[in-house]
Design a protein around this motif. Structure first.
Motif, PDB file in Angstrom:
ATOM      1  N   LEU A  14       0.819  -1.212   0.000  1.00 58.97           N
ATOM      2  CA  LEU A  14       0.000   0.000   0.000  1.00 58.97           C
ATOM      3  C   LEU A  14       0.853   1.261   0.000  1.00 58.97           C
ATOM      4  O   LEU A  14       0.549   2.227  -0.713  1.00 58.97           O
ATOM      5  CB  LEU A  14      -0.926   0.009   1.223  1.00 58.97           C
ATOM      6  N   VAL A  15       1.895   1.246   0.801  1.00 63.48           N
ATOM      7  CA  VAL A  15       2.804   2.397   0.895  1.00 63.48           C
ATOM      8  C   VAL A  15       4.228   1.932   0.626  1.00 63.48           C
ATOM      9  O   VAL A  15       4.591   0.795   0.930  1.00 63.48           O
ATOM     10  CB  VAL A  15       2.704   3.094   2.269  1.00 63.48           C
ATOM     11  N   ASP A  16       5.036   2.836   0.062  1.00 60.48           N
ATOM     12  CA  ASP A  16       6.383   2.477  -0.358  1.00 60.48           C
ATOM     13  C   ASP A  16       7.381   2.657   0.780  1.00 60.48           C
ATOM     14  O   ASP A  16       8.373   3.382   0.661  1.00 60.48           O
ATOM     15  CB  ASP A  16       6.786   3.327  -1.557  1.00 60.48           C
ATOM     16  N   SER A  17       7.126   1.941   1.873  1.00 60.71           N
ATOM     17  CA  SER A  17       7.932   2.097   3.078  1.00 60.71           C
ATOM     18  C   SER A  17       9.073   1.106   3.181  1.00 60.71           C
ATOM     19  O   SER A  17      10.027   1.335   3.930  1.00 60.71           O
ATOM     20  CB  SER A  17       7.037   1.956   4.319  1.00 60.71           C
ATOM     21  N   GLU A  18       9.008  -0.009   2.447  1.00 60.90           N
ATOM     22  CA  GLU A  18      10.047  -1.032   2.585  1.00 60.90           C
ATOM     23  C   GLU A  18      11.420  -0.501   2.182  1.00 60.90           C
ATOM     24  O   GLU A  18      12.424  -0.835   2.800  1.00 60.90           O
ATOM     25  CB  GLU A  18       9.704  -2.270   1.757  1.00 60.90           C
ATOM     26  N   ILE A  19      11.467   0.336   1.140  1.00 62.00           N
ATOM     27  CA  ILE A  19      12.752   0.877   0.716  1.00 62.00           C
ATOM     28  C   ILE A  19      13.317   1.810   1.777  1.00 62.00           C
ATOM     29  O   ILE A  19      14.533   1.854   2.012  1.00 62.00           O
ATOM     30  CB  ILE A  19      12.642   1.599  -0.651  1.00 62.00           C
ATOM     31  N   LEU A  20      12.446   2.554   2.465  1.00 61.83           N
ATOM     32  CA  LEU A  20      12.900   3.447   3.528  1.00 61.83           C
ATOM     33  C   LEU A  20      13.443   2.634   4.696  1.00 61.83           C
ATOM     34  O   LEU A  20      14.486   2.970   5.274  1.00 61.83           O
ATOM     35  CB  LEU A  20      11.752   4.339   3.986  1.00 61.83           C
TER      36      LEU A  20
END
Length: 228
Positions: A14-20
């Motif tokens: 849902l949100v692109d948080s894994e890369i962060l």
């Protein structure tokens, strides 16, 4: 066998948080004497909690990991999530138009989920059916299947009538172990060569890289399961 519940992972779906998270975790581990690139974090550890990652790294390397890394990771991630987080392209429109009941099952805390999802329309589209694996049921995070089983029981739906959208092999394994069908997702910024193969190897029936393909895939899976 038409699906009765669609369960979404959050981070990387849902949100692109894994890369962060991979960037923060890579930096902290490297500074602690375990050099690792963000890409390797994403490939090896996506879907695991930071605590589980630290335990695994310590077992593998023998490098003692300070407990203070948990607090430091939380501080750095909070800053990144508030200032650098993006919603995965197309997901808001797809979720808003979804005809099936839906929920979120994530390893993130409920506070983190609320903060991330409120940066878009996603929180209102899912609330109150947003489940943190560490705060519901057995409180066992993925790769344990427990949060998925909790979601199915909450909706009074058989696991076999659930379809899960997951971006990590650990999450796919958890959903498959729960007896659910899984669609892998590789549309996050943390994707890597071989990502789709890793998801299918873990148990995903198919893999998509764009959310706009999800409605057609759900319909195809419903027809396929009825024909079997």
């Amino acid at each position: 066998m038409e699906p009765q519940l669609i369960i979404f992972d959050c981070d990387g779906v849902l949100v692109d948080s894994e890369i962060l998270a991979a960037e923060v975790e890579s930096k902290l581990l490297t500074e602690s004497g375990y050099p690792i690139e963000p890409e390797a974090i994403a490939e090896r550890f996506a879907g695991l909690t930071w605590t589980d990652i630290l335990i695994q790294v310590e077992k593998e390397s023998g490098v003692p990991i300070s407990a203070s890394l948990i607090e430091e990771s939380t501080r750095q991630m909070d800053h990144k999530l508030r200032n650098e987080l993006n919603v995965i392209d197309g997901i808001e429109q797809v979720v808003a138009a979804l005809k099936y009941p839906k929920c979120i099952a994530s390893n993130s805390t409920s506070a983190a989920l609320k903060m991330m999802l409120e940066q878009s329309t996603l929180y209102d589209l899912f609330a109150p059916n947003i489940f943190s694996a560490r705060e519901v049921g057995s409180q066992k995070p993925k790769p344990a299947p427990d949060v998925f089983l909790f979601a199915a029981k909450h909706f009074n739906v058989e696991p076999a009538r659930c379809i899960v959208i997951e971006d990590s092999s650990h999450g796919v394994h958890a959903a498959a172990t729960a007896g659910m069908r899984v669609i892998g997702f590789t549309g996050g910024a943390h994707t890597y060569p071989g990502h789709a193969d890793k998801l299918t190897d873990a148990g995903a029936e198919t893999v998509i890289s764009r959310h706009r393909d999800l409605p057609a895939v759900l319909e195809a899976m419903a027809v396929w399961s009825e024909a079997v």
